[in-house]
Every structure is written in structure tokens, then in C-alpha cells.
Design an enzyme around this catalytic site. Structure first.
Site, PDB file in Angstrom:
ATOM      1  N   LEU A   1       0.897  -1.153   0.000  1.00  0.00           N
ATOM      2  CA  LEU A   1       0.000   0.000   0.000  1.00  0.00           C
ATOM      3  C   LEU A   1       0.931   1.197   0.000  1.00  0.00           C
ATOM      4  CD1 LEU A   1      -2.710  -0.881   2.706  1.00  0.00           C
ATOM      5  CD2 LEU A   1      -3.104  -0.573   0.253  1.00  0.00           C
ATOM      6  N   ASP A   2       0.719   2.177  -0.862  1.00  0.00           N
ATOM      7  CA  ASP A   2       1.666   3.296  -0.915  1.00  0.00           C
ATOM      8  C   ASP A   2       1.531   4.186   0.318  1.00  0.00           C
ATOM      9  OD1 ASP A   2      -0.305   5.299  -1.463  1.00  0.00           O
ATOM     10  OD2 ASP A   2      -0.259   4.785  -3.583  1.00  0.00           O
ATOM     11  N   LEU A   3       2.439   5.130   0.445  1.00  0.00           N
ATOM     12  CA  LEU A   3       2.542   6.001   1.617  1.00  0.00           C
ATOM     13  C   LEU A   3       1.210   6.658   1.974  1.00  0.00           C
ATOM     14  CD1 LEU A   3       4.655   7.326   3.612  1.00  0.00           C
ATOM     15  CD2 LEU A   3       4.795   9.189   1.962  1.00  0.00           C
TER      16      LEU A   3
ATOM     17  N   SER B   1      -1.820   5.632   1.171  1.00  0.00           N
ATOM     18  CA  SER B   1      -2.957   4.707   1.238  1.00  0.00           C
ATOM     19  C   SER B   1      -3.049   4.094   2.627  1.00  0.00           C
ATOM     20  CB  SER B   1      -2.795   3.606   0.197  1.00  0.00           C
ATOM     21  OG  SER B   1      -2.778   4.165  -1.099  1.00  0.00           O
TER      22      SER B   1
END
Length: 194
Positions: free
Chosen positions: A55-57, A59
Site C-alpha cells: 500500500l503506498d505512503l 494509502s
């Protein structure tokens, strides 16, 4: 060592974290930014528990961890496991956008598409959607909607918030920033289809 408080029905292979925004999904960061391991007990890092997928930063939501490579592969192999997200998009998402997202949009990352997209809310110039995908290319949902244009302004749609709420039949049920082991029943439910 695992805490002694767990019963025999607790999975020894999987735990879940409800990841907040602002944490990197990595074991360490050269820039000293916060990682998901800052939210977990020391043993998670020391015993080699690894996140399944990313999950990106910016999200948040459901992130599973395992020490088992077979489980990780089973849950990240494209077309094998659906993932459900709730997202807020800046711009008015029209039926045409949804149709395009379902058909697939060509991007610099190749063809990106969703299995299902449902409109579940509106707020000002924002649209809340439920999105189902069965693969997870880098920033898949953000790139998919970023490739679509707002009809009124001609600007790309932008995903403002992204929250993963389920993987397979497993639904997120814990508070943001907390973690727990899956039960053996939940583990079986997740892995039986693979």
C-alpha cells in the site's frame, strides 16, 4: 517469541495490520521515514514477517503479513485473489469513467482495469467509489483513475483517499494503526481457493 496470550485457533502464518496513511510498506527507509514496522512488535521485524503486497505512503487499510513465501505468492498472483478498496476521487465520476475502468485503460504501466466499480457516495466535487481488482500493479488504482479525465474541467481524475477493506473473503475489522493474528478459520478461508 509470540505472545503467550494466543489460543490454539490463532494462525501462526498470517497477521493483519490496518495501515494508516503516512507509513511506508518497507523494512527500512534511507530517509528515516516511518514504516509499518513502527506500528508492530519488534518480533515482526526480527523474525522476518513480510508484507503481502503493498500500500503506498498515502494509502491505508488492510495489509497482511507472513513469513511464508507460498502464502505470499498465493495472495499476490494476478487473477487469483480479489481486493476491495474504497476510494475518494476528486472530480465527478461518470458512468463513462466506470465503463472505461472496467474495459481497461492503457497507461505507461500497461493496461490497467478494475473488475467492479460502484459509486457509493458524493461530497462536493468528490466521488466515493468501491473498486475491486484482482491484480496489483504499482499504484494500480491511482494510475487507472489518473488516466481518466474530468469532463467538466478536462483534468485527470485524482484519487485523494484509498482504503483497502478486504482481500479475498477476509474483511478488515480492526481499528486504524492496530494489528492482530488471523484465526485458523480466516487463514483457511483465504487460502482454500489457491
Amino acid at each position: 517469541m509470540l505472545p503467550i496470550t494466543h489460543t490454539m485457533t490463532t494462525s501462526k502464518k498470517l497477521f493483519v495490520l490496518n495501515k494508516p496513511k503516512g507509513y511506508l510498506v518497507t523494512r527500512s527507509d534511507d530517509l528515516g521515514r516511518k514504516t509499518v514496522y513502527d506500528l508492530l512488535p519488534d518480533w515482526a521485524f526480527n523474525e522476518g514477517w513480510m508484507p503481502i503486497g503493498r500500500l503506498d505512503l498515502d494509502s491505508k487499510g488492510l495489509l497482511l503479513f507472513t513469513t511464508n513465501g507460498h502464502i505470499s505468492n498465493a495472495l499476490t498472483t494476478p487473477k487469483k485473489c480479489t481486493k476491495v478498496y474504497e476510494i475518494w476521487v476528486r472530480g465527478h465520476v461518470m458512468d463513462e469513467h466506470i465503463a472505461e475502468a472496467l474495459k481497461g485503460v492503457q497507461t505507461s504501466q500497461g493496461l490497467l482495469k478494475a473488475l467492479e466499480v460502484k459509486k457509493i457516495g458524493m461530497g462536493g466535487a468528490k466521488t466515493k467509489l468501491s473498486v475491486v481488482i484482482d491484480e496489483g500493479k504499482n499504484r494500480h488504482i491511482r494510475r487507472l483513475f489518473g488516466a481518466l479525465k474530468d469532463p467538466k474541467f478536462g483534468t485527470p481524475l485524482k484519487v485523494l483517499e484509498l482504503n483497502r477493506i478486504s482481500i479475498g473473503d477476509f474483511k478488515l475489522d480492526i481499528d486504524i494503526g492496530t494489528w492482530r493474528f488471523l484465526s485458523e478459520e480466516e487463514e483457511k478461508m483465504l487460502l482454500d481457493k489457491h
